[in-house]
Design a protein around this motif. Structure first.
Motif, PDB file in Angstrom:
ATOM      1  N   UNK A  16       2.522   0.080  15.198  1.00  0.00           N
ATOM      2  CA  UNK A  16       1.731   1.004  14.379  1.00  0.00           C
ATOM      3  C   UNK A  16       2.577   2.204  13.955  1.00  0.00           C
ATOM      4  N   UNK A  17       3.356   2.740  14.865  1.00  0.00           N
ATOM      5  CA  UNK A  17       4.222   3.879  14.534  1.00  0.00           C
ATOM      6  C   UNK A  17       5.251   3.460  13.482  1.00  0.00           C
ATOM      7  N   UNK A  18       5.791   2.260  13.635  1.00  0.00           N
ATOM      8  CA  UNK A  18       6.759   1.743  12.663  1.00  0.00           C
ATOM      9  C   UNK A  18       6.126   1.597  11.281  1.00  0.00           C
ATOM     10  N   UNK A  19       4.912   1.090  11.223  1.00  0.00           N
ATOM     11  CA  UNK A  19       4.212   0.939   9.943  1.00  0.00           C
ATOM     12  C   UNK A  19       3.935   2.299   9.301  1.00  0.00           C
ATOM     13  N   UNK A  20       3.542   3.279  10.105  1.00  0.00           N
ATOM     14  CA  UNK A  20       3.314   4.637   9.586  1.00  0.00           C
ATOM     15  C   UNK A  20       4.627   5.204   9.042  1.00  0.00           C
ATOM     16  N   UNK A  21       5.724   4.985   9.764  1.00  0.00           N
ATOM     17  CA  UNK A  21       7.022   5.485   9.303  1.00  0.00           C
ATOM     18  C   UNK A  21       7.399   4.857   7.962  1.00  0.00           C
ATOM     19  N   UNK A  22       7.141   3.555   7.788  1.00  0.00           N
ATOM     20  CA  UNK A  22       7.427   2.912   6.500  1.00  0.00           C
ATOM     21  C   UNK A  22       6.538   3.476   5.401  1.00  0.00           C
ATOM     22  N   UNK A  23       5.285   3.746   5.707  1.00  0.00           N
ATOM     23  CA  UNK A  23       4.383   4.341   4.720  1.00  0.00           C
ATOM     24  C   UNK A  23       4.832   5.729   4.306  1.00  0.00           C
ATOM     25  N   UNK A  80       6.047   2.079 -11.204  1.00  0.00           N
ATOM     26  CA  UNK A  80       6.658   2.050  -9.883  1.00  0.00           C
ATOM     27  C   UNK A  80       5.974   3.017  -8.925  1.00  0.00           C
ATOM     28  N   UNK A  81       5.535   4.159  -9.434  1.00  0.00           N
ATOM     29  CA  UNK A  81       4.807   5.112  -8.600  1.00  0.00           C
ATOM     30  C   UNK A  81       3.522   4.483  -8.078  1.00  0.00           C
ATOM     31  N   UNK A  82       2.815   3.786  -8.946  1.00  0.00           N
ATOM     32  CA  UNK A  82       1.602   3.094  -8.529  1.00  0.00           C
ATOM     33  C   UNK A  82       1.908   2.038  -7.473  1.00  0.00           C
ATOM     34  N   UNK A  83       2.950   1.245  -7.689  1.00  0.00           N
ATOM     35  CA  UNK A  83       3.322   0.216  -6.725  1.00  0.00           C
ATOM     36  C   UNK A  83       3.720   0.822  -5.375  1.00  0.00           C
ATOM     37  N   UNK A  84       4.407   1.940  -5.408  1.00  0.00           N
ATOM     38  CA  UNK A  84       4.794   2.608  -4.161  1.00  0.00           C
ATOM     39  C   UNK A  84       3.557   3.080  -3.409  1.00  0.00           C
ATOM     40  N   UNK A  85       2.583   3.648  -4.120  1.00  0.00           N
ATOM     41  CA  UNK A  85       1.355   4.098  -3.460  1.00  0.00           C
ATOM     42  C   UNK A  85       0.572   2.925  -2.866  1.00  0.00           C
ATOM     43  N   UNK A  86       0.548   1.807  -3.566  1.00  0.00           N
ATOM     44  CA  UNK A  86      -0.121   0.611  -3.034  1.00  0.00           C
ATOM     45  C   UNK A  86       0.593   0.134  -1.772  1.00  0.00           C
ATOM     46  N   UNK A  87       1.915   0.092  -1.824  1.00  0.00           N
ATOM     47  CA  UNK A  87       2.701  -0.321  -0.658  1.00  0.00           C
ATOM     48  C   UNK A  87       2.425   0.609   0.526  1.00  0.00           C
ATOM     49  N   UNK A  88       2.430   1.916   0.286  1.00  0.00           N
ATOM     50  CA  UNK A  88       2.180   2.877   1.363  1.00  0.00           C
ATOM     51  C   UNK A  88       0.777   2.691   1.933  1.00  0.00           C
ATOM     52  N   UNK A  89      -0.192   2.454   1.068  1.00  0.00           N
ATOM     53  CA  UNK A  89      -1.565   2.243   1.545  1.00  0.00           C
ATOM     54  C   UNK A  89      -1.640   1.015   2.447  1.00  0.00           C
ATOM     55  N   UNK A  90      -0.946  -0.052   2.066  1.00  0.00           N
ATOM     56  CA  UNK A  90      -0.924  -1.266   2.898  1.00  0.00           C
ATOM     57  C   UNK A  90      -0.288  -0.962   4.255  1.00  0.00           C
ATOM     58  N   UNK A  91       0.793  -0.211   4.269  1.00  0.00           N
ATOM     59  CA  UNK A  91       1.452   0.147   5.533  1.00  0.00           C
ATOM     60  C   UNK A  91       0.484   0.937   6.431  1.00  0.00           C
ATOM     61  N   UNK A  92      -0.236   1.895   5.840  1.00  0.00           N
ATOM     62  CA  UNK A  92      -1.159   2.723   6.634  1.00  0.00           C
ATOM     63  C   UNK A  92      -2.332   1.890   7.140  1.00  0.00           C
ATOM     64  N   UNK A  93      -2.817   0.961   6.314  1.00  0.00           N
ATOM     65  CA  UNK A  93      -3.912   0.083   6.753  1.00  0.00           C
ATOM     66  C   UNK A  93      -3.445  -0.802   7.913  1.00  0.00           C
ATOM     67  N   UNK A  94      -2.228  -1.343   7.792  1.00  0.00           N
ATOM     68  CA  UNK A  94      -1.701  -2.166   8.883  1.00  0.00           C
ATOM     69  C   UNK A  94      -1.521  -1.348  10.159  1.00  0.00           C
ATOM     70  N   UNK A  95      -1.078  -0.109  10.003  1.00  0.00           N
ATOM     71  CA  UNK A  95      -0.901   0.739  11.182  1.00  0.00           C
ATOM     72  C   UNK A  95      -2.238   1.024  11.852  1.00  0.00           C
ATOM     73  N   UNK A  96      -3.265   1.232  11.059  1.00  0.00           N
ATOM     74  CA  UNK A  96      -4.602   1.504  11.598  1.00  0.00           C
ATOM     75  C   UNK A  96      -5.185   0.281  12.292  1.00  0.00           C
TER      76      UNK A  96
END
Length: 97
Positions: A16-23, A80-96
């Motif tokens: 979870x910490x790793x996923x948050x760091x990637x986000x 690309x900004x939109x894609x980055x935000x989607x990627x970050x959201x996925x990382x945060x969801x996985x961390x949660x």
């Protein structure tokens, strides 16, 4: 049995910490793209020259690939900004989760 659950719990926390760091890293990349998209070509040229001066051709294919991606991102930065935000959201969801 409890010891195995404790080790499993620690492993899940580490992931979870790793996923948050990637986000967070993705959001920092989005911020950099937002701030520097107009000067990105100059910045990339400077960064590439500095890399080659300090490290020679160490990881040259990876550096060139990253530069090409960044150049494409500067041309289509809103997408690309939109894609980055989607990627970050996925990382945060996985961390949660």
């Amino acid at each position: 049995d409890n010891r195995l659950r404790g080790e499993s719990s620690e492993s899940i926390k580490a992931v979870a910490v790793y996923e948050v760091a990637k986000g967070i890293g993705a959001l920092l990349g989005a911020g950099a793209l937002w701030l520097w998209h107009t000067d990105l070509e100059r910045w990339l040229a400077t960064a590439t020259a500095t890399w080659q001066q300090n490290f020679g051709y160490l990881l040259a294919p990876q550096v060139e690939s990253t530069v090409r991606i960044a150049q494409q991102a500067s041309k289509n930065w809103p997408l690309f900004l939109l894609l980055i935000f989607i990627y970050a959201a996925i990382r945060f969801i996985e961390a949660y989760g």
